[in-house]
Design an enzyme around this catalytic site. Structure first.
Site, PDB file in Angstrom:
ATOM      1  N   ASN A  31     -10.381  -0.478  -0.206  1.00 56.76           N
ATOM      2  CA  ASN A  31      -8.928  -0.356  -0.125  1.00 56.76           C
ATOM      3  C   ASN A  31      -8.322  -0.976  -1.388  1.00 56.76           C
ATOM      4  O   ASN A  31      -8.528  -2.152  -1.655  1.00 56.76           O
ATOM      5  CB  ASN A  31      -8.482  -1.116   1.136  1.00 56.76           C
ATOM      6  CG  ASN A  31      -6.981  -1.125   1.333  1.00 56.76           C
ATOM      7  OD1 ASN A  31      -6.223  -0.759   0.447  1.00 56.76           O
ATOM      8  ND2 ASN A  31      -6.563  -1.565   2.505  1.00 56.76           N
ATOM      9  N   CYS A  54       0.819  -1.224   0.000  1.00 62.16           N
ATOM     10  CA  CYS A  54       0.000   0.000   0.000  1.00 62.16           C
ATOM     11  C   CYS A  54       0.851   1.271   0.000  1.00 62.16           C
ATOM     12  O   CYS A  54       0.330   2.363  -0.234  1.00 62.16           O
ATOM     13  CB  CYS A  54      -0.946  -0.008   1.189  1.00 62.16           C
ATOM     14  SG  CYS A  54      -1.900  -1.521   1.311  1.00 62.16           S
ATOM     15  N   HIS A  76      -3.453   6.854   2.221  1.00 62.23           N
ATOM     16  CA  HIS A  76      -3.882   5.532   1.764  1.00 62.23           C
ATOM     17  C   HIS A  76      -5.259   5.231   2.343  1.00 62.23           C
ATOM     18  O   HIS A  76      -5.512   5.448   3.532  1.00 62.23           O
ATOM     19  CB  HIS A  76      -2.858   4.481   2.201  1.00 62.23           C
ATOM     20  CG  HIS A  76      -3.352   3.082   2.036  1.00 62.23           C
ATOM     21  ND1 HIS A  76      -3.893   2.636   0.852  1.00 62.23           N
ATOM     22  CD2 HIS A  76      -3.408   2.038   2.901  1.00 62.23           C
ATOM     23  CE1 HIS A  76      -4.259   1.375   0.999  1.00 62.23           C
ATOM     24  NE2 HIS A  76      -3.979   0.993   2.235  1.00 62.23           N
TER      25      HIS A  76
END
Ligand code: ACO
Length: 335
Positions: free
Chosen positions: A292, A111, A262
């Site tokens: 996500n 990520c 993020h």
């Protein structure tokens, strides 16, 4: 010179799956997912590929930058879920764009991948080696999910984001990045199993006798996560690395117009905002619609905020990524 963002782009798969859609195929609910994460829907690839979505996002970014693919000198792809182990995502994008003068390679930092790739672009531009670079964050995480594990599969989605950077007087002002491999198994996804013909023979000696028992390797190809450990890591580390990057840039949190984090979990973003004593209006989110998307989260959010016209040239922006590795990073830039 500094790396300055000249254009952004993004692409989501057509299929939109809401929390209610998930609750029809597994034991979950909109209330559970939304209250713990802020996620309301995610887009899942059916026909789309990681490279195909990346090319769409890249074309948008190039168009906004007013740049031709042939002008690109480098393409950096950030992904955990390329369509192939080889060739790299970035090389597939290079081929499709016809970016014949670019050197292309991928980085794998989960990520944090897009933020790490942006830091690399900054380093190359600062050194004078390259001036025009395309950065991509793209994932098809749906293929890494165990769809029988409701604790992980509800969190993630698919998509791609891209940014074109060029050498300018203004742009990236500070970068901080870090990693802690000791905590790697908090968030993991196993690789492929070894399958060569000598697998039944002990690795110490191929001629040794009584060593033909098959090795008992537990093979698990899916993403596994200790959510509470990830949560604790994120709320502690993200504000710290943002503060470090701001200090490097000689700025305070109050000087920042937008923090683009993020998109893992709304509670993490709210906690970071609180620790930095900043209002949530400075923390745009797209996780409600996208879930996500690991390395793609930051560039997709950046593109959405850019296309909504919310940022103006000269604004001070912080980008921050965090995730598997463990890895984390923050960039302070002038828009
Ligand atoms: N629907 C309904 N119930 C569920 C679901 C689901 N989708 N998933 C788990 N549960 C149940 C569990 O089985 C458990 O039930 P039990 O108490 O009967 O055993 C209960 O809900 C609580 O499970 P926990 O895992 O303890 O849930 P928690 O409250 O910790 O929330 C979450 C999980 C949202 C992942 C949380 O840990 C969190 O916010 N983690 C932060 C990390 C994160 O968001 N990671 C995303 C990816 S990582 C990254 O991008 C960096």
């Amino acid at each position: 010179m500094r790396a300055r963002i000249a254009g952004t782009g993004s692409c989501l798969p057509k299929l939109r799956v809401t929390n209610d859609d998930l609750s029809r195929i597994m034991d979950t609910s909109d209330e559970w997912i939304r209250s713990r994460t802020g996620i309301g829907a995610r887009h899942l690839a059916v026909e789309e590929t990681t490279a195909g979505m990346s090319v769409s996002a890249a074309r948008m970014a190039l168009e906004e930058a007013g740049m031709q693919p042939e002008e690109l000198e480098m393409i950096i792809g950030a992904t955990l879920s390329a369509d192939h182990i080889a060739p790299p995502l970035s090389c597939e994008v290079q081929r499709e764009l016809g970016a014949v003068h670019a050197v292309a390679f991928d980085v794998c930092a989960a990520c944090s991948g897009f933020v790490f790739a942006l830091n690399m672009a900054q380093a190359y531009i600062q050194s004078g080696m390259y001036r025009k670079i395309l950065i991509i964050g793209a994932e098809t995480l749906s293929k890494l999910m165990d769809w029988n594990d409701r604790s992980t599969c509800v969190l993630f989605g698919d998509g791609a984001g891209a940014a074109v950077v060029y050498a300018d007087e203004e742009g990236i002002r500070a970068c901080v990045q870090g990693s802690d491999g000791a905590k790697g198994m908090v968030l993991s996804c196993a690789g492929r199993q070894i399958q060569h013909p000598f697998i039944k023979i002990a690795p110490s000696s191929v001629s040794e006798e009584n060593t033909s028992e098959p090795r008992k390797t537990v093979y698990d190809p899916y993403v596994r996560m200790n959510g509470q450990e990830v949560y604790k890591f994120a709320v502690r580390t993200v504000p710290m690395c943002i503060q470090q990057a701001l200090k490097q840039a000689d700025l305070e949190p109050d000087d920042v117009d937008f923090f683009l984090l993020h998109q893992a979990n709304l509670r993490i973003i709210e906690s970071v905002a609180k620790r930095l004593k900043q209002p949530m209006e400075k923390f745009p989110v797209c996780l409600e619609e996208c879930g996500n998307i690991s390395a793609a989260s930051v560039p997709i959010l950046l593109d959405h905020v850019n296309r909504e016209g919310r940022m103006k040239r000269g604004d001070r922006i912080v980008l921050a990524g965090f995730g598997a590795g463990l890895t984390w990073g923050a960039v302070v830039l002038t828009w």
